[in-house]
Design a protein around this motif. Structure first.
Motif, mmCIF file in Angstrom:
data_model
loop_
_atom_site.group_PDB
_atom_site.id
_atom_site.type_symbol
_atom_site.label_atom_id
_atom_site.label_comp_id
_atom_site.label_asym_id
_atom_site.label_seq_id
_atom_site.Cartn_x
_atom_site.Cartn_y
_atom_site.Cartn_z
ATOM 1 N N ASP A 70 3.139 2.041 1.654
ATOM 2 C CA ASP A 70 3.800 2.233 2.993
ATOM 3 C C ASP A 70 5.190 1.955 3.010
ATOM 4 O O ASP A 70 5.537 0.705 2.852
ATOM 5 N N ARG A 117 5.846 -1.110 5.077
ATOM 6 C CA ARG A 117 5.382 -2.180 4.507
ATOM 7 C C ARG A 117 6.232 -3.064 3.170
ATOM 8 O O ARG A 117 6.445 -4.021 2.815
ATOM 9 N N THR A 154 -0.814 6.856 -0.263
ATOM 10 C CA THR A 154 -1.600 5.748 -0.567
ATOM 11 C C THR A 154 -0.873 5.221 -1.825
ATOM 12 O O THR A 154 -0.252 5.764 -2.600
ATOM 13 N N TYR A 214 4.430 9.390 3.659
ATOM 14 C CA TYR A 214 3.388 8.323 3.572
ATOM 15 C C TYR A 214 2.502 8.468 2.274
ATOM 16 O O TYR A 214 1.902 9.626 2.235
ATOM 17 N N ARG A 242 9.971 5.563 6.263
ATOM 18 C CA ARG A 242 8.929 6.373 6.080
ATOM 19 C C ARG A 242 8.903 7.813 6.624
ATOM 20 O O ARG A 242 8.504 8.801 6.353
ATOM 21 N N LYS A 259 0.853 -1.144 -0.069
ATOM 22 C CA LYS A 259 0.117 0.119 0.013
ATOM 23 C C LYS A 259 0.834 1.411 0.049
ATOM 24 O O LYS A 259 0.396 2.198 0.452
#
Length: 477
Positions: free
Chosen positions: A93, A96, A207, A205, A200, A91
């Motif tokens: 991020d 992730r 989407t 961040y 991050r 996503k």
């Protein structure tokens, strides 16, 4: 004298490539040539190089055809579902994405081949790292370290070498080590989380939709995580709080670098003309069959990839012009990797031929205090870090490990314990300049080898020490 010169040669090589005074290929060739002359063996340089090339030629052939094979599989869309699955998880991020890199590298490493792991991992993750302006050395470092831990699988190489050298059963070495290796893998995932948090913080961040906006739109991420869309060229703008570079980052890792006129990277185009959706299950079956044959050792790995590449090209692209185009598309990677391998052959040929490796190993073993005899398992684990980094696995497991096992046996230490301890350094070994697969990793990721080394070595060494500590804690070593 040979011991000192051996360490000096390795140190000179590492310093020159990490400070970018020489390219890896030039350093791998010129440094050992100079030291060969320095030890009075200049007349035999040709013999040493030919021996080194002969030993690494099968590896070079395997890498060449493996790159072509997996390059074609990427072209036809075999790994697109994996990419989409990783994208859905990540996503956009950074946390992730880095964790996803570690997980993907660990899963793909089950085939036991580092080159395969790196080709698939980079192909899947490179688009997101470039789009978000994330540090590419984070990707290569995490992938290499995760693969290093998984490289201890019985069919991965080191465990089989240890079993062969000490005449033991590979399962007796590997199975008891599973808890310690599991701790090491968890540590890699935790490390990926920490590095992802750092990324991050640096870039903000986004989407997924914002990260993958079409060309012509720019997304600016503010310090508070908000976004603003505007016209202009590029896909991702800079973060308001993240213009600085993270620790150890290589070239081209600034936010937006890929979109602001760098290499024009746009990721895997879902509508690219090379896709062959009707042949998806054929390609999947061929890949599974190839990896199964490789694990079962039905044929030498270079032969398997040669046959696989020829079959994949013929079935997917029956037109000769298309076949030539696919080969040409991957020629850069093939040339870079094969060039690195043959250059490394000069380094290993001189290191082995002059006797430097043997003298270095004998010196290290001889430096072990007498009182450490009953703790030879721990000593072997510690020594496995530098020795497998500066030596090939063959040199360590067939040349040094038997000596360590004999020293341990004199103090009542089981050869099994020595063998288990010997595999803990593999997390660091996978970033060694003597490992051909690492050149596939840095080449596909467009990362300087020196940048990768400077960033990765400390984390990989720490991972190996965690595995060793867990093995001692669990009473395995």
């Amino acid at each position: 004298m040979l011991t000192v010169l051996g360490f000096a040669m390795i140190a000179a090589f590492l310093v020159l490539i990490m400070t970018k005074k020489m390219s890896p290929i030039a350093a791998l060739v010129l440094i050992p040539a100079l030291f060969c002359v320095a030890v009075g063996e200049g007349a035999r340089l040709g013999d040493y190089v030919i021996d080194g090339v002969g030993n690494l030629a099968p590896t070079a052939a395997m890498l060449m055809f493996a790159i072509v094979y997996f390059g074609v599989m990427i072209d036809v869309g075999l790994f697109d579902p994996i990419v989409r699955g990783i994208l859905r998880f990540c996503k956009a991020d950074p946390v992730r994405i880095v964790v996803g890199t570690a997980v993907l590298a660990a899963i793909v490493s089950l085939d036991g081949d580092g080159s395969t792991t790196f080709m698939i991992t980079v192909s899947a993750m490179y688009p997101l790292y470039k789009r978000l302006g994330m540090s590419l050395v984070v990707m290569t470092g995490v992938a290499a370290t995760a693969n290093g831990v998984m490289n201890t699988l019985p069919w991965g190489g080191p465990t089989a070498r240890a079993a062969t050298a000490l005449k033991l059963d590979a399962a007796d070495i590997f199975v008891p080590m599973i808890p310690a290796l599991g701790v090491g893998l968890l540590f890699v995932f935790a490390l990926a989380y920490v590095l992802g948090r750092r990324e991050r913080k640096r870039i903000g961040y986004l989407t997924l939709d914002e990260a993958l906006v079409p060309e012509g739109d720019t997304v600016l991420v503010t310090a508070g995580g908000g976004t603003a869309r505007g016209g202009g060229k590029g896909a991702v703008g800079r973060t308001a709080a993240g213009s600085g570079a993270g620790e150890g980052e290589g070239k081209g890792t600034e936010a937006g670098a890929g979109a602001e006129g760098g290499d024009g990277f746009q990721g895997l185009d879902p509508d690219r003309p090379t896709l062959r959706p009707r042949l998806y299950w054929f390609n999947a079956g061929l890949t599974v069959a190839l990896l199964t044959a490789m694990i079962l050792e039905l044929l030498p790995i270079p032969v398997l990839f040669l046959l696989g590449a020829a079959l994949a090209l013929t079935v997917n692209y029956p037109d000769m012009a298309e076949q030539k185009a696919r080969i040409a598309a991957h020629a850069d990677n093939v040339l870079n990797v094969s060039g690195m391998v043959f250059a490394a052959a000069v380094f290993t040929g001189v290191l082995t031929g002059t006797g430097m490796v043997k003298h270095m190993a004998d010196w290290l073993v001889g430096a072990i205090p007498e009182g450490m005899g009953p703790h030879m398992g721990l000593v072997t684990g510690v020594l496995s870090l530098p020795l497998t980094y500066f030596m090939s696995n063959d040199g360590f497991y067939f040349g040094v490990l038997p000596v360590l096992a004999e020293a341990g046996a004199a103090h009542g230490v089981s050869p099994l314990e020595i063998a288990r301890a010997s595999i803990v350094g593999q997390a660091l070994h996978m970033s060694s300049p003597l490992v051909p697969a690492v050149y596939v990793l840095v080449g596909m990721a467009k990362v300087e080898f020196g940048d990768h080394t400077r960033f990765t070595v400390k984390w990989a060494a720490l991972t190996s020490l965690v595995v060793l500590a867990a093995a001692v804690l669990f009473g395995i070593v």
